[in-house]
Write a protein that holds these residues in place. Structure first.
Motif, PDB file in Angstrom:
ATOM      1  N   GLU A  67       0.827  -1.211   0.000  1.00 48.11           N
ATOM      2  CA  GLU A  67       0.000   0.000   0.000  1.00 48.11           C
ATOM      3  C   GLU A  67       0.863   1.263   0.000  1.00 48.11           C
ATOM      4  OE1 GLU A  67      -2.408  -3.321   1.722  1.00 48.11           O
ATOM      5  OE2 GLU A  67      -0.338  -2.613   1.857  1.00 48.11           O
ATOM      6  N   LEU A  68       1.927   1.258   0.824  1.00 49.31           N
ATOM      7  CA  LEU A  68       2.808   2.427   0.883  1.00 49.31           C
ATOM      8  C   LEU A  68       3.508   2.638  -0.454  1.00 49.31           C
ATOM      9  CD1 LEU A  68       4.094   4.663   2.702  1.00 49.31           C
ATOM     10  CD2 LEU A  68       6.012   3.078   3.018  1.00 49.31           C
ATOM     11  N   VAL A  70       2.519   1.730  -3.484  1.00 50.26           N
ATOM     12  CA  VAL A  70       1.565   2.213  -4.479  1.00 50.26           C
ATOM     13  C   VAL A  70       1.332   3.712  -4.305  1.00 50.26           C
ATOM     14  CG1 VAL A  70      -0.852   2.120  -5.208  1.00 50.26           C
ATOM     15  CG2 VAL A  70       0.423  -0.007  -4.824  1.00 50.26           C
ATOM     16  N   LYS A  71       1.184   4.142  -3.078  1.00 46.75           N
ATOM     17  CA  LYS A  71       0.927   5.567  -2.806  1.00 46.75           C
ATOM     18  C   LYS A  71       2.126   6.437  -3.181  1.00 46.75           C
ATOM     19  CE  LYS A  71      -0.180   8.762   0.970  1.00 46.75           C
ATOM     20  NZ  LYS A  71      -1.197   9.480   0.162  1.00 46.75           N
ATOM     21  N   LEU A  72       3.333   5.998  -2.788  1.00 48.23           N
ATOM     22  CA  LEU A  72       4.515   6.830  -2.985  1.00 48.23           C
ATOM     23  C   LEU A  72       5.002   6.837  -4.432  1.00 48.23           C
ATOM     24  CD1 LEU A  72       6.581   6.210   0.277  1.00 48.23           C
ATOM     25  CD2 LEU A  72       4.919   7.997  -0.251  1.00 48.23           C
ATOM     26  N   ARG A  73       4.617   5.846  -5.214  1.00 50.54           N
ATOM     27  CA  ARG A  73       4.988   5.856  -6.636  1.00 50.54           C
ATOM     28  C   ARG A  73       4.388   7.052  -7.361  1.00 50.54           C
ATOM     29  NH1 ARG A  73       4.052  -0.007  -6.541  1.00 50.54           N
ATOM     30  NH2 ARG A  73       6.077  -1.086  -6.669  1.00 50.54           N
ATOM     31  N   THR A  74       3.284   7.568  -6.841  1.00 55.03           N
ATOM     32  CA  THR A  74       2.611   8.699  -7.487  1.00 55.03           C
ATOM     33  C   THR A  74       3.086  10.048  -6.965  1.00 55.03           C
ATOM     34  OG1 THR A  74       0.796   8.698  -5.869  1.00 55.03           O
ATOM     35  CG2 THR A  74       0.565   7.270  -7.790  1.00 55.03           C
ATOM     36  N   GLU A  75       3.921  10.045  -5.923  1.00 53.59           N
ATOM     37  CA  GLU A  75       4.396  11.294  -5.343  1.00 53.59           C
ATOM     38  C   GLU A  75       5.803  11.605  -5.839  1.00 53.59           C
ATOM     39  OE1 GLU A  75       3.998  11.353  -1.118  1.00 53.59           O
ATOM     40  OE2 GLU A  75       1.880  10.738  -1.147  1.00 53.59           O
ATOM     41  N   SER A  78       9.559  10.587  -4.211  1.00 49.85           N
ATOM     42  CA  SER A  78       9.375   9.674  -3.076  1.00 49.85           C
ATOM     43  C   SER A  78       9.849   8.258  -3.379  1.00 49.85           C
ATOM     44  CB  SER A  78       7.894   9.635  -2.666  1.00 49.85           C
ATOM     45  OG  SER A  78       7.510  10.862  -2.082  1.00 49.85           O
ATOM     46  N   TYR A 211      11.385   3.663  -1.146  1.00 55.83           N
ATOM     47  CA  TYR A 211      10.150   4.450  -1.116  1.00 55.83           C
ATOM     48  C   TYR A 211      10.105   5.132   0.251  1.00 55.83           C
ATOM     49  CZ  TYR A 211       9.038   0.952  -4.707  1.00 55.83           C
ATOM     50  OH  TYR A 211       9.062   0.121  -5.804  1.00 55.83           O
ATOM     51  N   ARG A 213       8.883   8.837   2.714  1.00 56.62           N
ATOM     52  CA  ARG A 213       8.299  10.170   2.865  1.00 56.62           C
ATOM     53  C   ARG A 213       8.660  10.705   4.238  1.00 56.62           C
ATOM     54  NH1 ARG A 213       1.729   9.202   3.268  1.00 56.62           N
ATOM     55  NH2 ARG A 213       1.704   7.683   4.953  1.00 56.62           N
TER      56      ARG A 213
END
Length: 218
Positions: A67-68, A70-75, A78, A211, A213
């Motif tokens: 989950e982390l 997937v989220k950070l790939r778009t930021e 990150s 990955y 943040r």
């Protein structure tokens, strides 16, 4: 000969004057007993700045690795590659709007070293910056086995910090960031800059996909 004697006498007088000074002669310095330990530059250890002790960080782990990622790939910025032999240091200055720094990170496939330090130098920029440095370890040295490791496995790539303004919050340890999210937080001890180190200096062959943040909390 007379010149040498004059210099010896002047040196003796200067040493006598210095020895008569007390810490109370200097504003903001508390008098205390100390030994005569001296360093190469001639300073007694009592004259070296004493950094206040720092509280340990609050740390946690989570199984939500996918989950982390997937989220950070778009930021932006990150998802990065920490190349073999390199150390990535994230410089995070304290800000008046918050009182805590927080972090989360994970890796693909293999572990990575992680540690936190605090630089007490007054903040001149509020920008979070990233610096990459190469390991000075011998390239002929064998690579350590990578994979699950215990908490007592200190990074071979850890460096000794000579900056007198630097305090250690968390020494660099290899973290099982490929198995679980590694997170934590630390309350500001005062004004300064956090140094979050992602250490891949022990690896001679493998780059690490990281990955991560970093954010503030009030």
């Amino acid at each position: 000969l007379s010149t040498a004697l004059d210099r010896l006498e002047a040196t003796s007088q200067l040493q006598s004057r210095l020895s008569s000074l007390s810490f109370s002669s200097f504003p903001g310095v508390t008098a205390k007993q100390c030994d005569n330990t001296c360093y190469a530059d001639g300073w007694s250890e009592c004259y070296l700045a004493q950094m206040p002790p720092l509280n340990p960080p609050t740390t946690w782990t989570s199984a939500a690795v996918k989950e982390l990622k997937v989220k950070l790939r778009t930021e932006k910025d990150s998802m990065v590659t920490v190349y073999r032999g390199d150390i990535m240091t994230v410089h995070v200055p304290t800000v008046p709007e918050a009182n805590k720094v927080c972090w989360e990170f994970a890796t693909d496939g293999y572990d990575i070293g992680f540690g936190i330090y605090f630089d007490w130098t007054p903040v001149t920029s509020r920008s979070i910056t990233v610096h990459i440095s190469e390991s000075s370890d011998d390239e002929d040295e064998e690579e350590e086995l990578e994979g699950p490791v215990g908490n007592g496995d200190v990074e071979k790539g850890s460096k000794t910090h000579t900056n007198s303004n630097l305090s250690e919050i968390l020494p660099v340890y290899r973290q099982d960031s490929h198995l679980s999210v590694q997170g934590g937080s630390h309350e500001f001890p005062g004004e300064g800059t956090y140094l979050l180190k992602f250490d891949n200096s022990y690896s001679l062959w493998r780059n690490k996909t990281l990955y991560y943040r970093v954010y503030y909390s009030a």
